[in-house]
Write a protein that holds these residues in place. Structure first.
Motif, PDB file in Angstrom:
ATOM      1  N   GLY A  37       0.800  -1.232   0.000  1.00 23.37           N
ATOM      2  CA  GLY A  37       0.000   0.000   0.000  1.00 23.37           C
ATOM      3  C   GLY A  37       0.829   1.276   0.000  1.00 23.37           C
ATOM      4  O   GLY A  37       0.659   2.129  -0.890  1.00 23.37           O
ATOM      5  N   PRO A  38       1.756   1.436   0.958  1.00 26.30           N
ATOM      6  CA  PRO A  38       2.576   2.652   0.983  1.00 26.30           C
ATOM      7  C   PRO A  38       3.428   2.830  -0.276  1.00 26.30           C
ATOM      8  O   PRO A  38       3.642   3.952  -0.733  1.00 26.30           O
ATOM      9  CB  PRO A  38       3.472   2.443   2.210  1.00 26.30           C
ATOM     10  CG  PRO A  38       2.743   1.447   3.063  1.00 26.30           C
ATOM     11  CD  PRO A  38       1.978   0.576   2.124  1.00 26.30           C
ATOM     12  N   LEU A  39       3.892   1.710  -0.855  1.00 25.44           N
ATOM     13  CA  LEU A  39       4.691   1.807  -2.086  1.00 25.44           C
ATOM     14  C   LEU A  39       3.805   2.255  -3.248  1.00 25.44           C
ATOM     15  O   LEU A  39       4.218   3.073  -4.079  1.00 25.44           O
ATOM     16  CB  LEU A  39       5.346   0.458  -2.404  1.00 25.44           C
ATOM     17  CG  LEU A  39       6.307  -0.099  -1.357  1.00 25.44           C
ATOM     18  CD1 LEU A  39       6.843  -1.458  -1.782  1.00 25.44           C
ATOM     19  CD2 LEU A  39       7.460   0.873  -1.131  1.00 25.44           C
ATOM     20  N   LEU A  40       2.590   1.721  -3.299  1.00 25.36           N
ATOM     21  CA  LEU A  40       1.649   2.124  -4.353  1.00 25.36           C
ATOM     22  C   LEU A  40       1.375   3.623  -4.257  1.00 25.36           C
ATOM     23  O   LEU A  40       1.362   4.332  -5.267  1.00 25.36           O
ATOM     24  CB  LEU A  40       0.331   1.337  -4.229  1.00 25.36           C
ATOM     25  CG  LEU A  40       0.399  -0.143  -4.621  1.00 25.36           C
ATOM     26  CD1 LEU A  40      -0.902  -0.854  -4.245  1.00 25.36           C
ATOM     27  CD2 LEU A  40       0.672  -0.301  -6.117  1.00 25.36           C
ATOM     28  N   ALA A  41       1.174   4.092  -3.032  1.00 25.91           N
ATOM     29  CA  ALA A  41       0.922   5.529  -2.844  1.00 25.91           C
ATOM     30  C   ALA A  41       2.113   6.334  -3.361  1.00 25.91           C
ATOM     31  O   ALA A  41       1.950   7.349  -4.039  1.00 25.91           O
ATOM     32  CB  ALA A  41       0.662   5.827  -1.369  1.00 25.91           C
ATOM     33  N   ARG A  42       3.322   5.849  -3.086  1.00 29.38           N
ATOM     34  CA  ARG A  42       4.520   6.589  -3.479  1.00 29.38           C
ATOM     35  C   ARG A  42       4.734   6.610  -4.990  1.00 29.38           C
ATOM     36  O   ARG A  42       5.360   7.524  -5.501  1.00 29.38           O
ATOM     37  CB  ARG A  42       5.746   6.008  -2.779  1.00 29.38           C
ATOM     38  CG  ARG A  42       6.462   7.064  -1.955  1.00 29.38           C
ATOM     39  CD  ARG A  42       7.527   6.463  -1.091  1.00 29.38           C
ATOM     40  NE  ARG A  42       6.954   5.941   0.132  1.00 29.38           N
ATOM     41  CZ  ARG A  42       7.481   4.944   0.833  1.00 29.38           C
ATOM     42  NH1 ARG A  42       8.563   4.336   0.417  1.00 29.38           N
ATOM     43  NH2 ARG A  42       6.902   4.544   1.942  1.00 29.38           N
ATOM     44  N   VAL A  43       4.237   5.588  -5.701  1.00 33.77           N
ATOM     45  CA  VAL A  43       4.365   5.631  -7.166  1.00 33.77           C
ATOM     46  C   VAL A  43       3.118   6.234  -7.809  1.00 33.77           C
ATOM     47  O   VAL A  43       2.918   6.126  -9.013  1.00 33.77           O
ATOM     48  CB  VAL A  43       4.683   4.232  -7.778  1.00 33.77           C
ATOM     49  CG1 VAL A  43       5.928   3.635  -7.139  1.00 33.77           C
ATOM     50  CG2 VAL A  43       3.503   3.279  -7.648  1.00 33.77           C
ATOM     51  N   GLY A  44       2.269   6.830  -6.969  1.00 26.66           N
ATOM     52  CA  GLY A  44       1.082   7.513  -7.495  1.00 26.66           C
ATOM     53  C   GLY A  44      -0.014   6.564  -7.924  1.00 26.66           C
ATOM     54  O   GLY A  44      -0.853   6.901  -8.749  1.00 26.66           O
ATOM     55  N   ALA A  45      -0.016   5.328  -7.368  1.00 29.85           N
ATOM     56  CA  ALA A  45      -0.968   4.310  -7.810  1.00 29.85           C
ATOM     57  C   ALA A  45      -1.808   3.771  -6.655  1.00 29.85           C
ATOM     58  O   ALA A  45      -2.096   2.578  -6.586  1.00 29.85           O
ATOM     59  CB  ALA A  45      -0.235   3.177  -8.514  1.00 29.85           C
ATOM     60  N   ALA A  46      -2.186   4.653  -5.737  1.00 30.42           N
ATOM     61  CA  ALA A  46      -3.067   4.209  -4.649  1.00 30.42           C
ATOM     62  C   ALA A  46      -4.386   3.713  -5.240  1.00 30.42           C
ATOM     63  O   ALA A  46      -4.904   4.290  -6.190  1.00 30.42           O
ATOM     64  CB  ALA A  46      -3.329   5.364  -3.691  1.00 30.42           C
ATOM     65  N   PRO A  47      -4.931   2.592  -4.706  1.00 27.08           N
ATOM     66  CA  PRO A  47      -6.213   2.102  -5.212  1.00 27.08           C
ATOM     67  C   PRO A  47      -7.313   3.127  -4.982  1.00 27.08           C
ATOM     68  O   PRO A  47      -7.305   3.840  -3.983  1.00 27.08           O
ATOM     69  CB  PRO A  47      -6.470   0.832  -4.402  1.00 27.08           C
ATOM     70  CG  PRO A  47      -5.440   0.780  -3.342  1.00 27.08           C
ATOM     71  CD  PRO A  47      -4.351   1.733  -3.678  1.00 27.08           C
ATOM     72  N   ARG A  48      -8.265   3.201  -5.923  1.00 26.34           N
ATOM     73  CA  ARG A  48      -9.296   4.222  -5.811  1.00 26.34           C
ATOM     74  C   ARG A  48     -10.470   3.781  -4.950  1.00 26.34           C
ATOM     75  O   ARG A  48     -11.398   4.528  -4.712  1.00 26.34           O
ATOM     76  CB  ARG A  48      -9.750   4.666  -7.203  1.00 26.34           C
ATOM     77  CG  ARG A  48      -8.690   5.609  -7.801  1.00 26.34           C
ATOM     78  CD  ARG A  48      -9.277   6.491  -8.851  1.00 26.34           C
ATOM     79  NE  ARG A  48      -9.149   5.856 -10.158  1.00 26.34           N
ATOM     80  CZ  ARG A  48      -9.914   6.154 -11.182  1.00 26.34           C
ATOM     81  NH1 ARG A  48     -10.865   7.045 -11.074  1.00 26.34           N
ATOM     82  NH2 ARG A  48      -9.728   5.539 -12.326  1.00 26.34           N
ATOM     83  N   GLU A  49     -10.493   2.490  -4.538  1.00 26.92           N
ATOM     84  CA  GLU A  49     -11.381   2.107  -3.448  1.00 26.92           C
ATOM     85  C   GLU A  49     -10.634   1.196  -2.509  1.00 26.92           C
ATOM     86  O   GLU A  49      -9.611   0.613  -2.887  1.00 26.92           O
ATOM     87  CB  GLU A  49     -12.680   1.467  -3.972  1.00 26.92           C
ATOM     88  CG  GLU A  49     -12.485   0.338  -4.941  1.00 26.92           C
ATOM     89  CD  GLU A  49     -13.832  -0.113  -5.538  1.00 26.92           C
ATOM     90  OE1 GLU A  49     -14.638  -0.687  -4.794  1.00 26.92           O
ATOM     91  OE2 GLU A  49     -14.055   0.130  -6.739  1.00 26.92           O
TER      92      GLU A  49
END
Ligand code: PRT
Ligand code: MG
Length: 215
Positions: free
Chosen positions: A18-30
């Motif tokens: 999750g934190p890595l996804l946020a850092r690459v601008g790819a946080a899940p939208r739900e």
């Protein structure tokens, strides 16, 4: 061309990715923990998440059904890794794959005596390689979970399982006796896709590498 897909499993892999996804601008939208959908859009229009069983991640990526995935070294070792690149050790979901026995079982003596050791595990490939490199003869018994029970019920002399805090082993009167390998989760990429969709994939792989390095 369709969006890129990243396959990963719910539970600790998703939580720690999750934190890595946020850092690459790819946080899940739900919220994946609450949604029942298995394909989730992310904040990046070019990337969606696909939720699969942990052991199925290499299969989806190797077949190109997802271009990318996040999988533990344990899972990748069992799969074999054909058709996959493993460009980034994400350093998450860390644990150790260990040999464990019942408290009081003399593992060193059993190995020394050269008798066949009965080993129960979900990780048959890793266990086979480990014991064969040591020259220890084993009968492998494949289980799908709750390996801790096997020595207690006399099904096996030893197990090969993942250990994090060690509490699960201790609660079942087992002790770790040997490391098979340190485990962490890797970013995996479909080999063919890295060639055909390099312009889209290469920057994303680099972004994950930077995100993992700075966490
Ligand atoms: O649960 P499911 O059947 O869907 O699949 P899974 O069990 O493979 O998924 P999940 O989410 O439990 O694990 C995914 C990945 O997390 C694994 O493939 C590992 O790479 C990694 N990982 C890191 C772990 C652990 N730490 C871990 N401690 N996977 C499992 N465990 C289990 C272990 O098997 C044992 O039962 O936790 C227990 C031991 O924990 P301690 O803290 O008591 O030692
Ligand atoms: Mg599990």
């Amino acid at each position: 061309m369709r969006r890129l897909r990243l396959a990963l499993s719910k539970g600790r892999i998703l939580a720690e990715t999750g934190p890595l996804l946020a850092r690459v601008g790819a946080a899940p939208r739900e919220d994946p923990a609450r949604s029942r959908r298995l394909i989730l859009p992310t904040a990046r229009r070019d990337l969606e998440l696909v939720l699969v069983r942990a052991a199925d991640v290499p299969t989806y990526v190797a077949h190109g059904a997802a271009e990318l995935g996040v999988a533990g070294r344990d899972v990748l070792a069992e799969h074999g890794g054909a058709g996959l690149y493993q460009p980034v050790d994400l350093g998450i979901a860390r644990c150790r794959m260990m040999v464990a026995v019942r408290r009081g079982f003399d593992y060193a003596a059993a190995v020394r005596q050269g008798a066949r050791l009965r080993v129960a595990t979900k990780y048959v490939q890793s266990a086979r390689e480990h014991f064969s490199a040591k020259g220890v003869h084993v009968d492998l018994i494949r289980l799908y979970g709750s390996m801790e029970l096997a020595p207690l019920l006399g099904l096996a002399d030893a197990i090969v399982d993942l250990v994090s805090t060690g509490r699960t082993l201790a609660a079942n009167d087992l002790v770790p006796v040997e490391e098979v390998m340190p485990v962490s989760a890797r970013l995996v990429v479909n080999q063919a896709a890295l060639k055909t969709r390099r312009a889209a994939l290469q920057p994303l792989v680099e972004a994950f590498a930077r995100a993992a390095a700075t966490s």
